[in-house]
Design a protein around this motif. Structure first.
Motif, PDB file in Angstrom:
ATOM      1  N   THR A  87      47.484 -23.502  34.145  1.00  9.72           N
ATOM      2  CA  THR A  87      46.246 -24.020  34.403  1.00  9.72           C
ATOM      3  C   THR A  87      45.592 -22.778  35.036  1.00  9.72           C
ATOM      4  N   CYS A 112      42.147 -21.052  33.134  1.00  8.84           N
ATOM      5  CA  CYS A 112      40.748 -21.021  33.744  1.00  8.84           C
ATOM      6  C   CYS A 112      40.523 -19.532  33.857  1.00  8.84           C
ATOM      7  N   GLY A 138      39.090 -25.676  32.629  1.00  4.45           N
ATOM      8  CA  GLY A 138      39.473 -24.601  32.122  1.00  4.45           C
ATOM      9  C   GLY A 138      39.238 -24.469  30.601  1.00  4.45           C
ATOM     10  N   SER A 149      35.582 -25.222  29.859  1.00  3.27           N
ATOM     11  CA  SER A 149      34.885 -23.780  30.279  1.00  3.27           C
ATOM     12  C   SER A 149      34.983 -23.112  28.819  1.00  3.27           C
TER      13      SER A 149
END
Length: 654
Positions: free
Chosen positions: A426, A430, A462, A465
């Motif tokens: 993660t 991200c 993430g 995004s």
């Protein structure tokens, strides 16, 4: 036997049986042992006179060989292997020793060998066998041993039944534990404690509190230290201050304020926001350990009272690494990074070895501030002091380098980790998204799923995004829907915000507005960032009508927030509606709303400098003005005079 005789026996390497070394002498000497050296001397005499297979002698010898204060379990195991017919007592002693030493498989192996010698386990055997199974997490083995207990008829023995309840709680099978409690003929205090503690271990806090109340109402047994400490843990989890106060009153009337109880009360009041009461309990405690000081310091830290936290920290007679971590974490949490580093350096002066959690806290602070030099120094410290870069430390390093813009270093650390958990994947996903590496972020997300790791809600922040930065509308929609459809993860405001940003950048404002209406059960205050992001998109794409509708919603949420009025003003300015800009600014003045001054920061030589618009208090302000003058003068009057004027404007702000 005289002291002189004992001394002679211990000194003699081989003592003939005729001199008086009998079974009674052996047992007497074993009771006087203080070390394995003496035990080995006595064993030599035991073998010499032929007592090495005598049951009573062996029972005593094995008891002392497994004594945790001076015994040697490996030596005891060697003796056990030479016993022709070990007694049940010897088996129990060895099973207990293995269980306490964490050698759970060996404890179970010995339990399985009992039948070889025609022995049947008793109520001293089962508790440690069941403890070993609980620690191993072996549900299948637990069921088998429970079956053996039923065959032996010991299910009604309180000691065995309590051990069964504790095992099932460790295995996460609290329903089985409660079934045993209900069917117990006599419930002692330990039974209630095991069950309440089991509920707490399994995070069944409401059930733990309910059982505590049931104990008070139905049982003649009064809560003791273990009862109230477990129940206070449930109060902390549920923020049940009312019951916490009720238990506190019971403690005043029925129990002594021990270190354990006092620490539990301090922790409960701190975590429920009652610092004054917590401090009162803390001051009343006749004896305190480092845990009590840590709880109180952590309480002040949580409420942002760093001066009081530091004052207590300095007064603490003993400071372990946990207390240092609590204080350093407080400074990092409230952006006092210089103080955090200074405290870390003081630790080194005092030769207190930091653990991985302290360096993780410091790396988190570097990530928040973008303090790359400090982050690299801490990374060097980790390498020099051979702190293992496991998943926890690795994740912190990945995040620090990513937030400081060094994504290649993040990738190097990620690929260098021997083990990678969900947090590591993660963090790198991200980080890649944050640095605009959309394709790489989505590639690693695919690889994460291929290796069998399940993404969590932060992973999807993430991923979404990355889609937003890459303008991947269709992919973003697909990932957003897969959260609930594939992974049963309920989207949070942050996920809606990412999707909103994606739609806003793509100019799909109507779809974005409809999405806001679908956010379930959220308070308006939580929707403020989403409305703000959508209003910014309206400014970019010139959709004034939607912008005005959103502005009305935003004003209902935070009418005094300067950012709301600034966004609206900027939207009107982008559409050349200057009269409306003037109206907004006049409204701000009437409401007394002032724009929050801009802030910038820079790290030089490991020192972090922060500047606010209109704040002249920086100690180097005169030198800064001088340097700006030096830069601006050659530009004024040249073709780049516009830049010179801009620098002058900056100087006026300073």
């Amino acid at each position: 036997m005289s002291v002189y005789s004992c001394h002679v026996l211990l000194k003699a390497p081989f003592l003939p049986y005729s001199t008086g070394f009998c079974k009674q002498s052996c047992i007497f000497l074993l009771k006087s042992c203080k070390s394995m050296y003496q035990i080995k001397q006595i064993q030599t005499q035991i073998i010499h006179v032929g007592l090495h297979q005598d049951r009573n002698t062996l029972n005593k010898l094995m008891s002392f060989c497994t004594d945790p204060s001076f015994g040697n379990l490996r030596y005891a195991e060697r003796i056990f292997n030479y016993i022709h017919e070990p007694s049940l007592f010897v088996f129990n002693v060895m099973i207990k020793a293995f269980a306490k030493a964490g050698s759970f498989r060996k404890a179970l192996s010995l339990f399985g060998r009992l039948r070889e010698f025609g022995l049947w386990p008793d109520n001293f055997t089962y508790p440690f066998v069941l403890k070993a199974i609980g620690c191993m997490g072996d549900v299948g083995e637990g069921g088998k041993v429970h079956g053996v207990v039923l065959k032996s008829g010991l299910q009604f023995d309180t000691y065995v039944c309590n051990s069964l309840m504790d095992m099932y709680a460790e295995l996460g099978k609290v329903e089985n534990s409660y079934h045993l409690l209900e069917n117990m003929i006599e419930k002692d205090r330990v039974s209630w404690n095991v069950m309440i503690s089991g509920y707490v271990k399994c995070k069944r806090f409401e059930d733990a509190i309910s059982l505590y109340r049931q104990m008070r109402q139905e049982s003649s047994e009064k809560p003791d230290e273990a009862t109230v400490v477990s129940t206070l843990s449930a109060c902390i989890a549920l923020k049940d201050l009312e019951l916490g106060k009720e238990i506190h009153n019971y403690i005043r009337d029925e129990l002594d304020l021990t270190i354990v109880i006092g620490n539990a009360l301090v922790d409960m009041y701190c975590k429920c926001g009652c610092l004054s009461v917590a401090r009162q309990v803390f001051d009343e405690m006749p004896t305190k350990n480092v845990n009590c000081w840590t709880s109180m310091v952590s309480g002040y830290v949580k409420c942002g009272q760093l001066d009081k936290a530091r004052e207590l920290f300095e007064r603490s007679p003993v400071r372990d690494v946990v207390l240092w971590t609590a204080m350093i974490n407080g400074y990092v949490q409230f952006n006092h990074f210089d103080e955090a580093v200074a405290l870390f350096q003081e630790m080194q002066v005092r030769r207190i070895k930091p653990d991985k959690f302290i360096v993780v806290v410091l790396l988190t602070g570097c990530a928040q501030l973008g303090a790359l030099e400090q982050g690299e120094w801490i990374h060097g410290y980790i390498d020099e002091n051979r702190i293992r870069v496991d998943t926890v430390v690795g994740t912190a390093l990945i995040e620090m380098y990513a937030k400081c813009g060094c994504i290649e270093k993040s990738l190097k650390i990620f690929y260098g980790l021997k083990e990678k958990d969900t947090a590591c994947w993660t963090s790198i996903i991200c980080g890649l998204a944050m640095n605009g590496k959309t394709s790489k972020a989505l590639q690693l997300f695919a690889e994460m799923r291929q290796v069998g790791l399940r993404p969590d809600d932060i992973t999807f922040i993430g991923v979404l995004s990355a889609c937003s930065h890459g303008g991947l509308v269709e992919e973003g929609r697909r990932f957003f829907h897969s959260m609930t459809e594939t992974y049963q993860i309920k989207p949070k405001v942050e996920h809606y915000g990412c999707l909103m940003d994606l739609l806003g950048r793509a100019g799909l404002l109507d779809e974005a507005e409809e999405l806001v209406k679908k956010i379930p059960g959220e308070k308006n205050e939580l929707l403020f960032p989403i409305y703000g992001a959508l209003l910014s998109a309206c400014r970019i794409h010139g959709n004034v009508d939607l912008g005005e509708r959103l502005a009305m919603q935003l004003e209902k949420i935070r009418s005094s927030d300067s950012s709301v009025h600034t966004l609206i003003s900027n939207m009107y300015a982008s559409s050349n509606r200057w009269e409306d800009v003037t109206t907004v600014r006049r409204k701000m003045k009437d409401l007394g709303v002032k724009k929050v001054p801009g802030c910038s920061a820079i790290e030089i030589g490991g020192i972090f400098h922060e500047f606010l618009v209109g704040d002249p208090t920086h100690p180097k302000m005169r030198e800064i003005h001088s340097m700006l003058n030096t830069i601006a003068k050659p530009l004024l009057g040249s073709e780049e005079n516009e830049m010179g004027r801009e620098i002058c404007d900056v100087m006026n702000l300073l």
